[in-house]
Design a protein around this motif. Structure first.
Motif, PDB file in Angstrom:
ATOM      1  N   GLY A 226      -4.381  -5.818  13.952  1.00  0.00           N
ATOM      2  CA  GLY A 226      -4.315  -6.598  12.553  1.00  0.00           C
ATOM      3  C   GLY A 226      -5.333  -7.719  12.404  1.00  0.00           C
ATOM      4  O   GLY A 226      -5.669  -7.904  11.414  1.00  0.00           O
ATOM      5  N   ASN A 229      -8.581  -6.739  11.986  1.00  0.00           N
ATOM      6  CA  ASN A 229      -9.106  -5.962  10.811  1.00  0.00           C
ATOM      7  C   ASN A 229      -9.003  -6.909   9.465  1.00  0.00           C
ATOM      8  O   ASN A 229      -8.717  -6.702   8.293  1.00  0.00           O
ATOM      9  N   LEU A 230      -8.451  -8.343   9.793  1.00  0.00           N
ATOM     10  CA  LEU A 230      -8.559  -9.172   8.680  1.00  0.00           C
ATOM     11  C   LEU A 230      -9.948  -9.189   7.949  1.00  0.00           C
ATOM     12  O   LEU A 230     -10.833  -9.700   8.185  1.00  0.00           O
ATOM     13  N   ASP A 235      -4.463  -9.314   3.305  1.00  0.00           N
ATOM     14  CA  ASP A 235      -4.334  -8.739   4.651  1.00  0.00           C
ATOM     15  C   ASP A 235      -3.532 -10.087   5.589  1.00  0.00           C
ATOM     16  O   ASP A 235      -2.654  -9.690   6.372  1.00  0.00           O
ATOM     17  N   LEU A 239       0.134  -9.217   7.133  1.00  0.00           N
ATOM     18  CA  LEU A 239       0.118  -9.447   8.594  1.00  0.00           C
ATOM     19  C   LEU A 239       1.237 -10.703   8.827  1.00  0.00           C
ATOM     20  O   LEU A 239       1.983 -10.351   9.714  1.00  0.00           O
TER      21      LEU A 239
END
Length: 389
Positions: A226, A229-230, A235, A239
């Motif tokens: 996570g 992939n921010l 996002d 998260l």
């Protein structure tokens, strides 16, 4: 078997303390055992206490050793706290205990975990006893480092510094000590032990947790992916919400398990079966084990520990970024090897200054949590700060 067998990666210190326990004629009576979280400083203090009290200097098999290691020996008192600070009344109680003659063993031993949590006023109450202990008393204080306690305490104790155990030593401990104690259907492979040791970064307790709890390991993997992939604020919000939910669930599960085990032990000690009715005379003591306010407080505290561990995991991503940016992978290796491709991509998009800035943002989040900041808001702000253009 010896009381020292459960001490991981601390050979020089074990040799020193075992030698003193074998010939304690000139033993120092006030000690400060220092080491980072997970290095085993509390376990070291208990092992040393057992070796000092044991007629065989720490055999690990006699009743004395077993009781000391289980915190049930009458002459060894342990003060641990899950609160932010250690209260002055608790320390005054320890001082009264320290003046008593030992009941069965050579020494009255007082262990204080996390002595760095004492306020200055509390430390001053302890100071005289540390400086001039009763003839039969030994004080074993534990802290992350000597700099975390007041100089007045530091200067009056013999300081022992523990190292961060190596990944190899932690993995060996998991395979040789933890694995054999598990039911066969729950035992883990050598690969799992090595990975758990690497991801725990030398923290023995966390390594054991990763190796024995697949859910916790999976939650960590999800968090790292996570973070990598921010890309936008939404996002970060999602998260953060996921992380807080996982932390609360982990904490609740652990504390509920502790309460259930305590209640089962209570029934066993009092000769009661699983479904037997609790007699009125002891019902209050039984109910206190699962008191709602206490369970809630312990769960909150445990969730903060889970979030602190999450911050370490997040920091490990940017540590790995810095390793790749400085061409140091061959020298120090990566913690998150499984995510190397994504980490390399992030390293190419961040400047060295930006990577360091993200580590500073993690440190700010840690301080906010320690200051009782709202966890969800703290992590939303952190994850927004970690978004890479």
């Amino acid at each position: 078997m010896s009381v020292w067998d459960a001490i991981v990666g601390q050979k020089p210190t074990v040799e020193l303390l075992s030698r003193i326990a074998n010939d304690p004629a000139d033993v120092a009576q006030s000690w400060l055992i220092c080491g980072p979280a997970g290095s085993g400083r509390s376990n070291m203090a208990r092992a040393f206490a057992a070796a000092l009290e044991c007629p065989n200097h720490g055999c690990g098999e006699c009743a004395t050793c077993r009781h000391v290691l289980a915190n049930t020996h009458p002459d060894v008192t342990v003060l641990a706290t899950d609160k932010v600070t250690i209260g002055i009344d608790a320390v005054r109680g320890l001082i009264e205990t320290s003046e008593q003659m030992p009941a069965t063993a050579p020494w009255r031993i007082i262990i204080i975990e996390d002595v760095d949590r004492m306020l200055e006023r509390t430390t001053n109450v302890l100071l005289k006893e540390i400086e001039e202990p009763a003839e039969h008393t030994i004080w074993l204080l534990c802290a992350p480092s000597a700099q975390d306690v007041l100089p007045t305490i530091r200067s009056r104790t013999r300081v022992v510094n523990l190292a961060v155990p190596s990944t190899k030593a932690v993995a060996a401990f998991l395979m040789d000590t933890v694995n054999p104690s598990l039911p066969e259907d729950r035992r883990f492979t050598e690969h799992v032990a090595s990975r758990a040791a690497r991801l725990a970064e030398g923290h023995i307790g966390i390594a054991k947790l990763y190796a024995t709890n697949e859910r916790v390991m999976t939650d960590r993997d999800t968090l790292v992916v996570g973070v990598l992939n921010l890309a936008k604020a939404s996002d970060a919000v999602l998260l953060a919400d996921h992380l807080i939910s996982d932390a609360n669930a982990q904490a609740a599960e652990e504390i509920e398990g502790q309460v259930a085990r305590a209640q089962a032990d209570f029934r066993r000690v009092n000769g009661l079966g699983e479904k037997d009715r609790i007699p009125p005379k002891i019902r209050g003591a039984y109910n206190a084990l699962g008191k709602k306010e206490d369970v809630k407080r312990r769960t909150t505290r445990r969730s903060r520990d889970v979030l602190d561990r999450a911050l370490n995991s997040i920091a490990s991503v940017y540590r790995d970024v810095a390793v790749l940016q400085n061409n140091a992978e061959d020298a120090v290796g990566l913690i998150n090897k499984e995510n190397r491709t994504a980490i390399a991509n992030l390293a190419s998009r961040l400047t060295r200054e930006a990577a360091i800035g993200r580590l500073e943002s993690i440190a700010v989040a840690r301080r906010r949590l320690a200051g009782n900041g709202n966890p969800l808001l703290v992590f939303e702000a952190l994850f927004c700060a970690l978004i890479a253009a």
